[in-house]
Design an enzyme around this catalytic site. Structure first.
Site, short mmCIF file in Angstrom:
data_model
loop_
_atom_site.label_atom_id
_atom_site.label_comp_id
_atom_site.label_asym_id
_atom_site.label_seq_id
_atom_site.Cartn_x
_atom_site.Cartn_y
_atom_site.Cartn_z
N TYR A 82 40.18 39.19 3.25
CA TYR A 82 40.04 37.73 3.95
C TYR A 82 41.63 37.39 4.09
CZ TYR A 82 38.83 33.06 4.87
OH TYR A 82 38.56 32.00 5.87
N PHE A 111 46.44 27.18 34.88
CA PHE A 111 45.63 27.79 34.64
C PHE A 111 44.52 27.36 34.05
CE2 PHE A 111 43.04 31.22 31.84
CZ PHE A 111 42.73 31.98 33.09
N THR A 112 43.18 27.61 34.35
CA THR A 112 41.96 26.98 34.13
C THR A 112 42.02 26.55 32.43
OG1 THR A 112 40.95 29.02 33.73
CG2 THR A 112 40.32 27.96 35.77
N ASP A 151 53.37 31.09 28.53
CA ASP A 151 52.07 31.65 28.74
C ASP A 151 52.22 33.17 29.18
OD1 ASP A 151 49.76 32.82 29.39
OD2 ASP A 151 48.92 31.12 30.68
N LYS A 159 44.69 40.92 27.98
CA LYS A 159 45.35 41.26 29.22
C LYS A 159 46.39 42.28 29.07
CE LYS A 159 43.19 37.51 30.56
NZ LYS A 159 43.70 36.16 30.30
N ARG A 213 38.50 32.56 43.22
CA ARG A 213 39.69 31.94 42.78
C ARG A 213 39.84 30.64 43.84
NH1 ARG A 213 39.10 31.21 37.97
NH2 ARG A 213 40.15 32.39 36.33
N PHE A 228 33.33 27.14 37.32
CA PHE A 228 33.03 28.44 37.70
C PHE A 228 32.41 29.43 37.17
CE2 PHE A 228 36.41 30.39 35.36
CZ PHE A 228 37.34 29.63 35.03
#
Ligand SMILES: *Cc1c(COP(=O)(O)O)cnc(C)c1O
Length: 462
Positions: A77, A129-130, A220, A263, A387, A454
């Site tokens: 943990y 970005f969303t 980001d 990614k 998009r 979306f």
């Protein structure tokens, strides 16, 4: 001696050890599936999809080393060994001082937004970005786009369409004052602009400007390796540098980062927040316990952190990134040669079809990109993503639809998953749909969820 001008091909810098069988479907099967999904490719069942180019998020193939790392999970943990391995790699490869693992990128965005943003703040960024923008808004902030105008023009061949327009930023700073701007939000390889990079020169100028004003730069870094590739091949002075060196330099020009490791970092789940300020780190370490998990696992299993640590190392190899982007370019060139309108230059993680140009007879209010994504699926079982106006959502103040310049369908290529032959099949399908484009009608929205519509919106043909 004359230099040889014969073009040499790239090839995947790996060989295949295990395969996953694909299911072929009939047009009738696909029609049924599409209706059941409300013409939204996000609502399709993956079992009904042949080639899945919905996203490059969490869809990469892990290496044998990463799978071996999964077996070395230390599922304690607190204080898992894998956390320390990850921390070491993040420090070494990216150079950030403090690490907070999170379940994925948006977990990091959530925590960072809560710490840095106060009600009434403004967060300038190189296109939204969303999830990033939504977390900024939920914390009481407002996003302002400061990307260069070229980014909104799908036909501009500008090599660094992810660049910041410092004039736009300066106007915002003059209007609101630097104290209302907790940070400038900078994405490398800007997703919503078509995977377009920011140049090192622009980043350096931004760094200088913000340093004078006392404003942070938050990175980001979801696709930082892909951005580094474009700097290497397009920016003066970088052709002799390694991807690893370029990434380190990019990160050194920023104060902290949010990462969706799903990614570039070649894992199926995971992310992190990395910062250089001790005080921000301490606040984040306290908040992560509320929303994600203890600060040494942040919503991840030990094995996930191990796979991420190994994936980060693999993701910064020059041959990996060259083949990854080489495959995207292969598909893009094939489409361009057949007259398909796509965003240029070809971006890092996918091909973005210009749906306004592809379907000029469909009004933006009838969702051309959503319609095109549905048609491509119907034709071949290839899944892509909208998009455009659906993704852009509504203005939080007026409730009206945001109307983005770019109305795109994204064919996103997972890393190390599909072959060149798959890319041929995809291209042939898009070309076939283009041939029959006049028959395509638009859609109307019959269900709209409140957040990030979306993902779950449903449609019907007009
Ligand atoms: C995917 C993504 C995120 C969000 O990350 P998740 O892991 O999906 O939560 C943030 N920024 C960019 C640029 C992304 O592509």
């Amino acid at each position: 001696m004359k230099k040889s001008s014969v073009k040499r091909s790239w090839a995947e810098p790996y060989k295949i050890k295990m395969v996953e069988l694909l299911k072929m479907s009939s047009k009738e099967d696909r029609e049924k599936a599409l209706i059941a999904a409300g013409y939204n490719t996000f609502l399709l069942r993956s079992a009904d999809v042949y080639i899945d180019l919905l996203t490059d998020s969490g869809t990469s193939a892990m290496s044998d080393r990463q799978w071996a790392g999964m077996m070395m999970g230390d599922e304690a943990y607190a204080g898992s060994e894998n956390y320390y391995n990850l921390e070491k790699v993040v420090k070494k490869v990216y150079g950030y001082r403090y690490l907070i693992p999170t379940h994925q990128g948006r977990g990091a965005e959530h925590i960072l937004s809560k710490i840095l943003i106060k009600k009434g703040d403004v967060i300038p960024g190189n296109m939204y970005f969303t999830t990033t923008r939504l977390h900024q808004e939920l914390s009481g902030g407002r996003f302002e786009d400061i990307i260069i105008d070229e980014a909104h023009d799908p036909e501009s061949e500008f090599p660094f369409k992810g660049n910041v327009d410092l004039g736009k930023l300066d106007q915002i700073v003059s209007r609101h004052g630097a104290s209302k701007i907790p940070y400038v939000s900078i994405a490398t390889s800007v997703n919503m602009a078509g995977g377009q990079p920011i140049s090192m020169e622009n980043l350096r100028n931004l760094r200088q400007y913000t340093a004078e004003k006392g404003i942070r730069v938050i990175h980001d870094m979801t696709r930082v390796a892909e951005n580094a590739h474009f700097i290497k091949v397009r920016e003066k002075g970088y052709s002799g540098k390694s991807i690893r060196e370029i990434i380190h330099e990019i990160c050194s020009l920023t104060d902290g980062a949010t990462m969706s490791a799903k990614k570039d970092a070649l894992v199926n789940i995971g992310g992190f927040l990395a910062v250089n300020e001790r005080q921000v780190f301490e606040q984040a370490r306290s908040l992560v316990v509320v929303y994600e998990g203890l600060h040494t696992y942040g919503g991840l299993a030990g094995r996930d952190m191990e796979a991420m640590a190994i994936g980060i190392e693999e993701s910064v190899h020059d041959d990996h990134i060259q083949a990854r982007i080489g495959q995207v370019e292969y598909l893009g060139r094939k489409l361009m040669e057949s007259g398909i309108p796509i965003v240029r230059p070809i971006g890092g993680h996918g091909i973005f079809i210009d749906a306004k140009k592809f379907l000029p007879h469909i009004d933006q209010n009838n969702y051309p990109a959503q319609s095109l994504a549905a048609e491509i699926f119907l034709d071949s079982g290839v899944r892509s993503m909208e998009r455009g106006i659906v993704s852009a959502g509504r203005n939080p103040d007026t409730g009206k639809n945001n109307k983005p310049e770019l109305e795109l369908v994204r064919l996103t290529i997972p890393r190390r998953v599909y072959t060149q032959a798959h890319m041929d099949v995809v291209a042939e399908s898009v070309i076939e749909v283009h041939r029959n484009r006049k028959r395509i009608r638009g859609l109307k929205m019959i269900y709209e969820p409140k957040y990030l519509r979306f993902f779950q919106a449903r449609f019907k043909p007009v």
